[in-house]
Design a protein around this motif. Structure first.
Motif, PDB file in Angstrom:
ATOM      1  N   LYS A   1     -30.087 -25.863  34.445  1.00  0.00           N
ATOM      2  CA  LYS A   1     -28.770 -26.195  35.200  1.00  0.00           C
ATOM      3  C   LYS A   1     -29.010 -26.550  36.438  1.00  0.00           C
ATOM      4  O   LYS A   1     -28.266 -27.265  36.824  1.00  0.00           O
ATOM      5  CB  LYS A   1     -27.936 -24.767  34.915  1.00  0.00           C
ATOM      6  N   THR A   2     -30.007 -25.937  37.165  1.00  0.00           N
ATOM      7  CA  THR A   2     -30.238 -25.958  38.664  1.00  0.00           C
ATOM      8  C   THR A   2     -30.560 -27.487  38.860  1.00  0.00           C
ATOM      9  O   THR A   2     -30.521 -27.771  40.108  1.00  0.00           O
ATOM     10  CB  THR A   2     -31.280 -25.280  39.173  1.00  0.00           C
TER      11      THR A   2
ATOM     12  N   LEU B   1     -29.147 -30.105  37.101  1.00  0.00           N
ATOM     13  CA  LEU B   1     -28.199 -31.003  36.674  1.00  0.00           C
ATOM     14  C   LEU B   1     -27.039 -31.022  37.483  1.00  0.00           C
ATOM     15  O   LEU B   1     -26.549 -30.172  38.094  1.00  0.00           O
ATOM     16  CB  LEU B   1     -27.770 -30.398  35.224  1.00  0.00           C
TER      17      LEU B   1
ATOM     18  N   GLU C   1     -23.438 -31.383  38.401  1.00  0.00           N
ATOM     19  CA  GLU C   1     -22.007 -30.594  37.908  1.00  0.00           C
ATOM     20  C   GLU C   1     -21.339 -31.606  37.053  1.00  0.00           C
ATOM     21  O   GLU C   1     -21.070 -32.920  37.525  1.00  0.00           O
ATOM     22  CB  GLU C   1     -21.058 -30.123  39.053  1.00  0.00           C
TER      23      GLU C   1
ATOM     24  N   VAL D   1     -25.519 -32.575  26.793  1.00  0.00           N
ATOM     25  CA  VAL D   1     -26.397 -31.762  27.838  1.00  0.00           C
ATOM     26  C   VAL D   1     -26.964 -30.978  26.942  1.00  0.00           C
ATOM     27  O   VAL D   1     -26.384 -30.023  26.194  1.00  0.00           O
ATOM     28  CB  VAL D   1     -25.542 -31.091  28.688  1.00  0.00           C
TER      29      VAL D   1
ATOM     30  N   HIS E   1     -30.012 -27.458  27.741  1.00  0.00           N
ATOM     31  CA  HIS E   1     -30.775 -26.848  28.302  1.00  0.00           C
ATOM     32  C   HIS E   1     -32.149 -26.143  27.372  1.00  0.00           C
ATOM     33  O   HIS E   1     -33.170 -25.831  28.149  1.00  0.00           O
ATOM     34  CB  HIS E   1     -30.089 -25.637  29.025  1.00  0.00           C
TER      35      HIS E   1
END
Lengths: 165, 329
Positions: free
Chosen positions: B213-214, B216, B218, B227, B229
């Motif tokens: 997440k960090t 990508l 927003e 998406v 992860h």
């Protein structure tokens, strides 16, 4: 304006004139698109295939700065050593001589051929450079505002079309 | 540091890429480029590939033209490939590393450009750390000058995106049937963004982005991508694996525990690659961090097309330059 000649008959005559020139060290090169079609049809009639390739002169044209690269260039494909070959350069219509100049410039970037012979179906008049075909099966005068084009039916047979440009 | 998809929008930017007849005048971003122009660039590049295999690796198209490489940010590979591309088109090339020249003496970008224009430059290839730099230059140059964006901040890197798409099309010509995975630092990548636009325009039906997440932006899914992860899920049955470089120099603050941790979770190993289709190709825009985002066994393996990407990059840049220079104002 005379009526257009039969392209298939012209093609047969072109083959008859090119065939005796083909020897061991000969290479055929067709200029995109018409010249490449003529070469392919000629190859179909030969039992022994000489080395051959195609040229697209888009990157060598002298009118690039006026006209840009608008039509889609096709890759030149010369997968043999040009050095010391006797090249037969095939095109459909000879006009100003500028395409042939561009083709020769490109060819020399592949190597130094022993000789180049130019074979065309039609010389439409309008030569602007000291370049002329050694083999030409039909001479005709086409007005400057007209274009004569070699085209292919779905079965591969040739026909000619005259259009305004 | 919050980076949202909004920072990726250029709608408010002046977009002077096309002239009034719809021809390419500058290349600033892939966003908004019509499919026809994308295909024109890729088809033309196809013709330039053969030039590099000849005795004389040059064509005379840009004879008498002067191309200025203006690199306000360092990038040896991109600068070199642009330089080679321009030289193979017979242009005269000047490469300026502006960060070490007049900029450091206080000259503005536009003054630098005006000075080079006074020296009769015809084309600028611009790399800048600031998003929008190439747009700004394109807006201010004289009408006969063409500008190519060679990377602006996080915004775009269109020629890299084009060469990646060219490579994909070369190995997987049926673009309408592909699953493409982009893995790694999507957040800081201008390449990912350029690529997503190009692939979408050319009709690739499934684009996946795989990252923590960090890394990508927003609302990245608004670009039409899927998406993931979990890398193991994301790589399943894909035809193309596009690894991105972990951009250490852009990592302000600790977004990841460590690069070893990243490799363990997201690094492309032979085991992870085995989840993709057996004939999947592996790509990387370079420079690679071996053992961070990609294992050496994969980088040097038979599915890797990382070095062909570099070769095709020259053909693609030749195509862009020759199309631009052939579209006079």
């Amino acid at each position: 304006m005379s009526t257009l000649p039969n392209a298939e008959q012209l093609f047969q005559q072109l083959c008859q004139q090119i065939k005796p020139l083909i020897q061991e060290n000969t290479a055929l090169i067709g200029i995109h698109s018409g010249g490449a079609w003529l070469m392919q049809r000629l190859l179909d009639t030969l039992t022994v295939q000489p080395v051959h390739g195609t040229l697209d002169v888009s990157f060598y044209r002298d009118d690039y700065l006026q006209r840009g690269l608008h039509h889609e260039p096709k890759p030149s494909n010369i997968a043999f050593d040009v050095q010391d070959r006797h090249i037969i350069l095939i095109d459909d219509v000879f006009y100003t001589g500028r395409t042939i100049r561009a083709a020769m410039n490109e060819l020399f970037d592949y190597g130094r051929p022993a000789s180049i012979t130019l074979a065309v179906l039609i010389n439409r008049g309008g030569q602007e450079l000291p370049i002329a075909p050694q083999i030409c099966v039909h001479h005709m005068q086409v007005a400057q505002n007209q274009n004569i084009q070699l085209l292919q039916h779905a079965d591969g047979s040739f026909y000619l079309e005259l259009e305004d440009c | 540091m919050e980076v949202s998809i909004l920072n990726w929008k250029t709608a408010d930017m002046y977009n002077p890429q096309l002239d009034k007849d719809g021809n390419l005048k500058h290349l600033l971003t892939i966003e908004g480029l019509p499919k026809k122009i994308l295909n024109q660039i890729l088809d033309t590049a196809e013709s330039f590939v053969g030039v590099a295999e000849r005795e004389v690796k040059k064509v005379p198209l840009l004879r008498g033209k002067t191309v200025c490489n203006l690199f306000f940010e360092n990038s040896t590979r991109t600068r070199t490939t642009f330089e080679i591309a321009a030289k193979r088109l017979s242009a005269d090339v000047i490469s300026l590393n502006v960060s070490t020249s007049s900029q450091s003496k206080g000259e503005t970008i536009l003054d630098t450009i005006n000075n080079l224009t006074a020296m009769h430059a015809d084309m600028f290839v611009v790399r800048h750390a600031q998003s929008g730099a190439a747009h700004m230059i394109a807006k201010h140059v004289a009408p006969h000058i063409h500008v190519i964006n060679a990377g602006d901040g996080r915004h775009a890197h269109p020629t890299q995106g084009l060469l990646d798409v060219f490579t994909i099309r070369h190995y997987k010509p049926d673009m309408h049937n592909l699953k493409v995975a982009i893995v790694g630092d999507i957040l800081h990548s201008r390449v990912a963004r350029s690529e997503i636009h190009a692939l979408t325009t050319l009709g690739v039906p499934e684009i996946r982005v795989i990252a923590p997440k960090t890394l990508l932006p927003e609302q990245v899914e608004k670009l039409g991508v899927h998406v993931y992860h979990d890398v193991n899920q994301g790589l399943k049955d894909v035809d193309v694996v596009m690894m991105l470089r972990l951009q250490n120099e852009r990592m302000a603050g600790a977004m990841l525990p460590s690069s070893q941790e990243f490799f363990k979770t997201y690094g492309l190993t032979p085991e992870k690659l085995a989840l993709a289709k057996p004939d999947a190709i592996v790509m990387h825009p370079g420079p690679m961090n071996r053992g961070v985002e990609i294992d050496s066994a994969v980088a040097d393996g038979k599915q890797s097309v990382i070095l062909p990407q570099v070769t095709y990059g020259i053909a693609v840049r030749m195509a862009v330059m020759s199309i631009l220079a052939g579209n006079p104002s």
